[in-house]
Motif scaffolding. Structure first.
Motif, mmCIF file in Angstrom:
data_model
loop_
_atom_site.group_PDB
_atom_site.id
_atom_site.type_symbol
_atom_site.label_atom_id
_atom_site.label_comp_id
_atom_site.label_asym_id
_atom_site.label_seq_id
_atom_site.Cartn_x
_atom_site.Cartn_y
_atom_site.Cartn_z
ATOM 1 N N TRP A 282 0.816 -1.203 0.000
ATOM 2 C CA TRP A 282 0.000 0.000 0.000
ATOM 3 C C TRP A 282 0.859 1.267 0.000
ATOM 4 N N PHE A 283 1.935 1.258 0.755
ATOM 5 C CA PHE A 283 2.800 2.438 0.781
ATOM 6 C C PHE A 283 3.462 2.659 -0.590
ATOM 7 N N SER A 284 3.837 1.576 -1.250
ATOM 8 C CA SER A 284 4.475 1.719 -2.561
ATOM 9 C C SER A 284 3.501 2.271 -3.592
ATOM 10 N N LEU A 285 2.287 1.746 -3.617
ATOM 11 C CA LEU A 285 1.304 2.223 -4.588
ATOM 12 C C LEU A 285 0.916 3.671 -4.332
ATOM 13 N N LEU A 286 0.635 3.990 -3.069
ATOM 14 C CA LEU A 286 0.245 5.359 -2.754
ATOM 15 C C LEU A 286 1.388 6.335 -3.014
ATOM 16 N N GLY A 287 2.602 5.937 -2.652
ATOM 17 C CA GLY A 287 3.739 6.833 -2.866
ATOM 18 C C GLY A 287 4.033 7.058 -4.332
ATOM 19 N N LEU A 288 3.962 6.005 -5.142
ATOM 20 C CA LEU A 288 4.218 6.163 -6.572
ATOM 21 C C LEU A 288 3.159 7.048 -7.229
ATOM 22 N N GLY A 289 1.889 6.819 -6.888
ATOM 23 C CA GLY A 289 0.837 7.682 -7.432
ATOM 24 C C GLY A 289 0.972 9.117 -6.965
ATOM 25 N N PHE A 290 1.372 9.309 -5.711
ATOM 26 C CA PHE A 290 1.557 10.670 -5.213
ATOM 27 C C PHE A 290 2.680 11.378 -5.976
ATOM 28 N N GLY A 291 3.763 10.690 -6.266
ATOM 29 C CA GLY A 291 4.857 11.318 -7.000
ATOM 30 C C GLY A 291 4.454 11.733 -8.401
ATOM 31 N N VAL A 292 3.685 10.888 -9.090
ATOM 32 C CA VAL A 292 3.241 11.226 -10.449
ATOM 33 C C VAL A 292 2.300 12.432 -10.422
ATOM 34 N N LEU A 293 1.352 12.440 -9.483
ATOM 35 C CA LEU A 293 0.422 13.565 -9.391
ATOM 36 C C LEU A 293 1.143 14.853 -8.996
ATOM 37 N N ALA A 294 2.144 14.740 -8.133
ATOM 38 C CA ALA A 294 2.910 15.932 -7.756
ATOM 39 C C ALA A 294 3.650 16.516 -8.953
ATOM 40 N N ALA A 295 4.226 15.663 -9.785
ATOM 41 C CA ALA A 295 4.924 16.154 -10.968
ATOM 42 C C ALA A 295 3.956 16.843 -11.931
ATOM 43 N N LEU A 296 2.791 16.269 -12.136
ATOM 44 C CA LEU A 296 1.801 16.892 -13.019
ATOM 45 C C LEU A 296 1.345 18.240 -12.470
ATOM 46 N N ALA A 297 1.111 18.298 -11.151
ATOM 47 C CA ALA A 297 0.640 19.552 -10.560
ATOM 48 C C ALA A 297 1.673 20.655 -10.693
ATOM 49 N N LEU A 298 2.926 20.356 -10.371
ATOM 50 C CA LEU A 298 3.959 21.388 -10.462
ATOM 51 C C LEU A 298 4.277 21.749 -11.906
ATOM 52 N N TRP A 299 4.108 20.829 -12.829
ATOM 53 C CA TRP A 299 4.369 21.134 -14.240
ATOM 54 C C TRP A 299 3.382 22.164 -14.767
ATOM 55 N N PHE A 300 2.113 22.030 -14.407
ATOM 56 C CA PHE A 300 1.097 22.933 -14.932
ATOM 57 C C PHE A 300 0.922 24.183 -14.072
ATOM 58 N N VAL A 301 1.164 24.089 -12.770
ATOM 59 C CA VAL A 301 0.985 25.260 -11.903
ATOM 60 C C VAL A 301 2.183 26.197 -12.007
ATOM 61 N N LEU A 302 3.384 25.652 -11.930
ATOM 62 C CA LEU A 302 4.595 26.463 -11.995
ATOM 63 C C LEU A 302 5.177 26.390 -13.405
ATOM 64 N N ARG A 303 4.469 26.969 -14.364
ATOM 65 C CA ARG A 303 4.943 26.895 -15.748
ATOM 66 C C ARG A 303 6.203 27.713 -15.964
ATOM 67 N N ARG A 304 6.367 28.776 -15.214
ATOM 68 C CA ARG A 304 7.520 29.646 -15.409
ATOM 69 C C ARG A 304 8.762 29.167 -14.664
ATOM 70 N N VAL A 305 8.633 28.050 -13.931
ATOM 71 C CA VAL A 305 9.784 27.488 -13.217
ATOM 72 C C VAL A 305 10.139 26.120 -13.791
ATOM 73 N N ARG A 306 9.634 25.817 -14.975
ATOM 74 C CA ARG A 306 9.932 24.526 -15.575
ATOM 75 C C ARG A 306 11.420 24.422 -15.892
ATOM 76 N N GLY A 307 11.926 23.237 -15.687
ATOM 77 C CA GLY A 307 13.340 23.031 -15.942
ATOM 78 C C GLY A 307 14.008 22.346 -14.763
ATOM 79 N N PRO A 308 15.330 22.498 -14.605
ATOM 80 C CA PRO A 308 16.042 21.833 -13.500
ATOM 81 C C PRO A 308 15.541 22.258 -12.127
ATOM 82 N N VAL A 309 15.192 23.543 -11.979
ATOM 83 C CA VAL A 309 14.713 24.005 -10.668
ATOM 84 C C VAL A 309 13.381 23.344 -10.327
ATOM 85 N N GLY A 310 12.478 23.281 -11.290
ATOM 86 C CA GLY A 310 11.195 22.619 -11.043
ATOM 87 C C GLY A 310 11.348 21.131 -10.779
#
Length: 305
Positions: A151-179
């Protein structure tokens, strides 16, 4: 008789006699001349073709680029089909970009609290028996610890993917190595918080029973990680391992894929050269309207009034 000798019956021309004028060509029929409401326009087009593309403008002619309203979107706007194409978003200053990335990573770390609560609610407790040396599993090979890791592996992996999607679209001007760095560190911080929050739910009651319960009494142990955690190297340096790194791994893979699939080198939306209706040679200058085609020969003239 030579070719230069005139025939006897044809009088020759004397040297001092002027040559006869050449016969004039017959005039074009009247029906070939342009007539009708488009006659002046055809003449103007013929003059423009003969003058070439670099002919100077006629004195007093109005230009579509003159006047105060010729550039309503500024000299840097690029026009598309009826609407201006927005320019590429400018890059943020480095300090502001670092502050935004740090705030995003901190927000992801705080989200580890609900993630840990969800893991504790889904992961089953493991039944144990009290013995003089502590507690042992009530079953020889229990499945509950494996389910807690899963359960921890599944929840953690899904959380990481959703976090990447959220920061990609929310912080568009910080995309790159810093993001990318903010996403990975935030996901790893969320995994640490979720692990500590989830394992401590019911831990106080388990430790109390472990200290006061008689030998042979059965009770439950809360969920914990066996396939991940933090080890100390030389007793000082903490090194995470196992499924504790899965949220950061999922965030790094998802963010890298989004960057690889991006059509823009700067990873931020920007106008594309060669798009339909976009002119890069005359940015900010609308194209003049094209003149209508003249009617075909023999077509009826449009009615007046």
């Amino acid at each position: 008789m030579s070719a230069d000798t005139p025939e006897p019956d044809r009088p020759g021309r004397r040297p001092d006699e002027p040559a006869a004028p050449a016969p004039a060509e017959p005039a074009a029929p009247a029906e070939d001349a342009p007539a009708g409401p488009y006659a002046a326009r055809e003449v103007d087009q013929q003059v423009a073709r003969e003058a070439g593309p670099y002919a100077p403008p006629t004195a007093g002619a109005a230009s579509p680029y003159d006047g105060p309203g010729a550039f309503p979107y500024g000299p840097g706007a690029v026009y598309g089909v009826g609407q201006p194409v927005p320019p590429a978003e400018p890059e943020l200053p480095r300090r502001r970009a670092v502050r935004l990335a740090a705030g995003a990573g901190l927000a992801l770390t705080v989200l580890g609290v609900p993630l840990g609560l969800l893991w504790a609610a889904l992961a089953p407790d493991t039944p144990v028996l009290k013995v003089p040396d502590g507690a042992i599993y009530a079953e020889p090979q229990p499945e509950q610890p494996v389910a807690a890791d899963g359960w921890f592996s599944l929840l953690g992996l899904g959380f990481g993917v959703l976090a990447a999607l959220a920061l990609w679209f929310v912080l568009r001007r910080v995309r790159g190595p810093v993001g990318l760095l903010a996403t990975v560190l935030g996901a790893f911080g969320a995994a640490l918080v979720a692990w500590q929050v989830g394992r401590r739910i019911g831990l106080a009651g388990y430790q109390r029973l472990l200290a006061t319960a008689p030998d042979g009494q059965a009770f439950s142990k809360p969920a914990d990680l066996r396939a991940g955690g933090i080890d100390l190297i030389f007793g000082v340096l903490p090194v995470p391992h196992g499924n504790l790194l899965l949220p950061a791994f999922g965030a790094a893979v998802a963010y890298t894929l989004l960057a690889g699939w991006s059509r823009w080198p700067s990873l931020r939306p920007e106008p594309e050269p060669g798009a339909p209706g976009v002119s890069w040679e005359s940015a900010g200058r609308p194209a003049p309207p094209a003149a209508p085609e003249p009617p075909a020969p023999g077509a009826a003239a449009p009615p007046h009034g």
